[in-house]
Design a protein around this motif. Structure first.
Motif, PDB file in Angstrom:
ATOM      1  N   ILE A  17       0.826  -1.212   0.000  1.00  0.00           N
ATOM      2  CA  ILE A  17       0.000   0.000   0.000  1.00  0.00           C
ATOM      3  C   ILE A  17       0.859   1.261   0.000  1.00  0.00           C
ATOM      4  N   ARG A  18       1.889   1.306   0.816  1.00  0.00           N
ATOM      5  CA  ARG A  18       2.729   2.515   0.881  1.00  0.00           C
ATOM      6  C   ARG A  18       3.371   2.798  -0.480  1.00  0.00           C
ATOM      7  N   ASN A  19       3.918   1.778  -1.117  1.00  0.00           N
ATOM      8  CA  ASN A  19       4.539   1.957  -2.425  1.00  0.00           C
ATOM      9  C   ASN A  19       3.500   2.355  -3.476  1.00  0.00           C
ATOM     10  N   ASN A  20       2.357   1.700  -3.476  1.00  0.00           N
ATOM     11  CA  ASN A  20       1.298   2.036  -4.431  1.00  0.00           C
ATOM     12  C   ASN A  20       0.805   3.470  -4.213  1.00  0.00           C
ATOM     13  N   TYR A  21       0.729   3.874  -2.948  1.00  0.00           N
ATOM     14  CA  TYR A  21       0.358   5.253  -2.615  1.00  0.00           C
ATOM     15  C   TYR A  21       1.331   6.237  -3.272  1.00  0.00           C
ATOM     16  N   LYS A  22       2.624   5.946  -3.160  1.00  0.00           N
ATOM     17  CA  LYS A  22       3.637   6.831  -3.760  1.00  0.00           C
ATOM     18  C   LYS A  22       3.474   6.904  -5.279  1.00  0.00           C
ATOM     19  N   LEU A  23       3.188   5.761  -5.895  1.00  0.00           N
ATOM     20  CA  LEU A  23       2.968   5.744  -7.347  1.00  0.00           C
ATOM     21  C   LEU A  23       1.725   6.555  -7.722  1.00  0.00           C
ATOM     22  N   LEU A  24       0.666   6.412  -6.941  1.00  0.00           N
ATOM     23  CA  LEU A  24      -0.561   7.180  -7.205  1.00  0.00           C
ATOM     24  C   LEU A  24      -0.315   8.673  -7.029  1.00  0.00           C
ATOM     25  N   MET A  25       0.440   9.045  -5.994  1.00  0.00           N
ATOM     26  CA  MET A  25       0.725  10.465  -5.776  1.00  0.00           C
ATOM     27  C   MET A  25       1.569  11.032  -6.921  1.00  0.00           C
ATOM     28  N   ALA A  26       2.492  10.245  -7.437  1.00  0.00           N
ATOM     29  CA  ALA A  26       3.289  10.700  -8.585  1.00  0.00           C
ATOM     30  C   ALA A  26       2.390  10.895  -9.806  1.00  0.00           C
ATOM     31  N   ALA A  27       1.445   9.985  -9.995  1.00  0.00           N
ATOM     32  CA  ALA A  27       0.501  10.111 -11.120  1.00  0.00           C
ATOM     33  C   ALA A  27      -0.385  11.343 -10.946  1.00  0.00           C
ATOM     34  N   ILE A  28      -0.805  11.602  -9.723  1.00  0.00           N
ATOM     35  CA  ILE A  28      -1.636  12.785  -9.452  1.00  0.00           C
ATOM     36  C   ILE A  28      -0.847  14.060  -9.734  1.00  0.00           C
ATOM     37  N   GLU A  29       0.406  14.106  -9.307  1.00  0.00           N
ATOM     38  CA  GLU A  29       1.232  15.291  -9.563  1.00  0.00           C
ATOM     39  C   GLU A  29       1.496  15.469 -11.056  1.00  0.00           C
ATOM     40  N   GLN A  30       1.714  14.377 -11.762  1.00  0.00           N
ATOM     41  CA  GLN A  30       1.897  14.453 -13.212  1.00  0.00           C
ATOM     42  C   GLN A  30       0.630  14.979 -13.890  1.00  0.00           C
ATOM     43  N   ALA A  31      -0.521  14.500 -13.439  1.00  0.00           N
ATOM     44  CA  ALA A  31      -1.800  14.963 -13.991  1.00  0.00           C
ATOM     45  C   ALA A  31      -1.987  16.459 -13.734  1.00  0.00           C
ATOM     46  N   ARG A  32      -1.580  16.896 -12.563  1.00  0.00           N
ATOM     47  CA  ARG A  32      -1.689  18.328 -12.239  1.00  0.00           C
ATOM     48  C   ARG A  32      -0.833  19.144 -13.208  1.00  0.00           C
ATOM     49  N   LYS A  33       0.402  18.688 -13.462  1.00  0.00           N
ATOM     50  CA  LYS A  33       1.309  19.392 -14.377  1.00  0.00           C
ATOM     51  C   LYS A  33       0.752  19.431 -15.794  1.00  0.00           C
ATOM     52  N   LEU A  46      -4.699   1.200  -5.062  1.00  0.00           N
ATOM     53  CA  LEU A  46      -4.081   1.493  -3.773  1.00  0.00           C
ATOM     54  C   LEU A  46      -3.498   0.245  -3.123  1.00  0.00           C
ATOM     55  N   THR A  47      -4.156  -0.874  -3.265  1.00  0.00           N
ATOM     56  CA  THR A  47      -3.684  -2.104  -2.619  1.00  0.00           C
ATOM     57  C   THR A  47      -2.990  -3.056  -3.575  1.00  0.00           C
ATOM     58  N   GLY A  48      -3.149  -2.833  -4.856  1.00  0.00           N
ATOM     59  CA  GLY A  48      -2.656  -3.781  -5.843  1.00  0.00           C
ATOM     60  C   GLY A  48      -3.693  -4.872  -6.042  1.00  0.00           C
ATOM     61  N   TYR A  49      -3.717  -5.427  -7.217  1.00  0.00           N
ATOM     62  CA  TYR A  49      -4.686  -6.467  -7.533  1.00  0.00           C
ATOM     63  C   TYR A  49      -4.068  -7.821  -7.195  1.00  0.00           C
ATOM     64  N   GLY A  50      -4.842  -8.726  -6.664  1.00  0.00           N
ATOM     65  CA  GLY A  50      -4.340 -10.067  -6.365  1.00  0.00           C
ATOM     66  C   GLY A  50      -3.848 -10.229  -4.946  1.00  0.00           C
ATOM     67  N   CYS A  51      -4.467  -9.528  -4.003  1.00  0.00           N
ATOM     68  CA  CYS A  51      -4.050  -9.616  -2.602  1.00  0.00           C
ATOM     69  C   CYS A  51      -4.597 -10.844  -1.891  1.00  0.00           C
ATOM     70  N   GLU A  52      -5.432 -11.607  -2.589  1.00  0.00           N
ATOM     71  CA  GLU A  52      -5.954 -12.870  -2.057  1.00  0.00           C
ATOM     72  C   GLU A  52      -6.583 -12.679  -0.671  1.00  0.00           C
ATOM     73  N   ASP A  53      -6.087 -13.417   0.323  1.00  0.00           N
ATOM     74  CA  ASP A  53      -6.690 -13.420   1.654  1.00  0.00           C
ATOM     75  C   ASP A  53      -6.577 -12.080   2.380  1.00  0.00           C
ATOM     76  N   TRP A  65      -7.901   2.455   3.650  1.00  0.00           N
ATOM     77  CA  TRP A  65      -8.740   3.634   3.889  1.00  0.00           C
ATOM     78  C   TRP A  65      -7.908   4.799   4.425  1.00  0.00           C
ATOM     79  N   ARG A  66      -6.998   4.503   5.359  1.00  0.00           N
ATOM     80  CA  ARG A  66      -6.144   5.568   5.906  1.00  0.00           C
ATOM     81  C   ARG A  66      -5.296   6.218   4.811  1.00  0.00           C
ATOM     82  N   TYR A  67      -4.781   5.408   3.891  1.00  0.00           N
ATOM     83  CA  TYR A  67      -3.988   5.975   2.790  1.00  0.00           C
ATOM     84  C   TYR A  67      -4.869   6.763   1.828  1.00  0.00           C
ATOM     85  N   LEU A  68      -6.092   6.309   1.621  1.00  0.00           N
ATOM     86  CA  LEU A  68      -7.017   7.092   0.791  1.00  0.00           C
ATOM     87  C   LEU A  68      -7.227   8.467   1.416  1.00  0.00           C
ATOM     88  N   CYS A  69      -7.375   8.506   2.730  1.00  0.00           N
ATOM     89  CA  CYS A  69      -7.579   9.788   3.426  1.00  0.00           C
ATOM     90  C   CYS A  69      -6.386  10.718   3.268  1.00  0.00           C
TER      91      CYS A  69
END
Length: 113
Positions: A17-33, A46-53, A65-69
């Protein structure tokens, strides 16, 4: 009036989640630019696909949810952004998308099928 639509293609990692959050934030900043008005991100981005259990873990869903916030206020002055994450409602987990507009959560839409 025209709106630029962007689709963030990021390489998510299941459970990271932390790494995916960083990737999403980079995408958001790129979109802003690039003055993107609508940014769509991957399903369960945010969580990646295929987290199974892990999707059945209440702590895992709450962590997402906390990272979404953390993301929500960082979308201010961007437009519409979608973020995919698992949610829990009435004791049931759903694959869902958060719909955010200018730093405010408009709603959550669970996947139907």
């Amino acid at each position: 009036m025209f709106t630029r639509i962007g689709c963030a293609s990021i390489k998510t990692t299941p459970r990271a989640i932390r790494n995916n959050y960083k990737l999403l934030m980079a995408a958001i900043e790129q979109a802003r630019k690039e003055k993107i008005g609508i940014l769509c991100t991957p399903e369960l981005g945010l969580t990646g696909y295929g987290c199974e259990d892990a999707f059945f873990s209440e702590e895992f869903v709450e962590r997402a949810w906390r990272y979404l916030c953390k993301i929500i206020p960082r979308t201010n002055c961007l437009g519409l952004v979608t973020i995919g994450l698992p949610i829990r409602f009435a004791g049931v987990n759903y694959n869902a998308v958060a719909v955010i507009f200018n730093g405010k959560l408009l709603g959550i839409v669970p996947k139907q099928h």
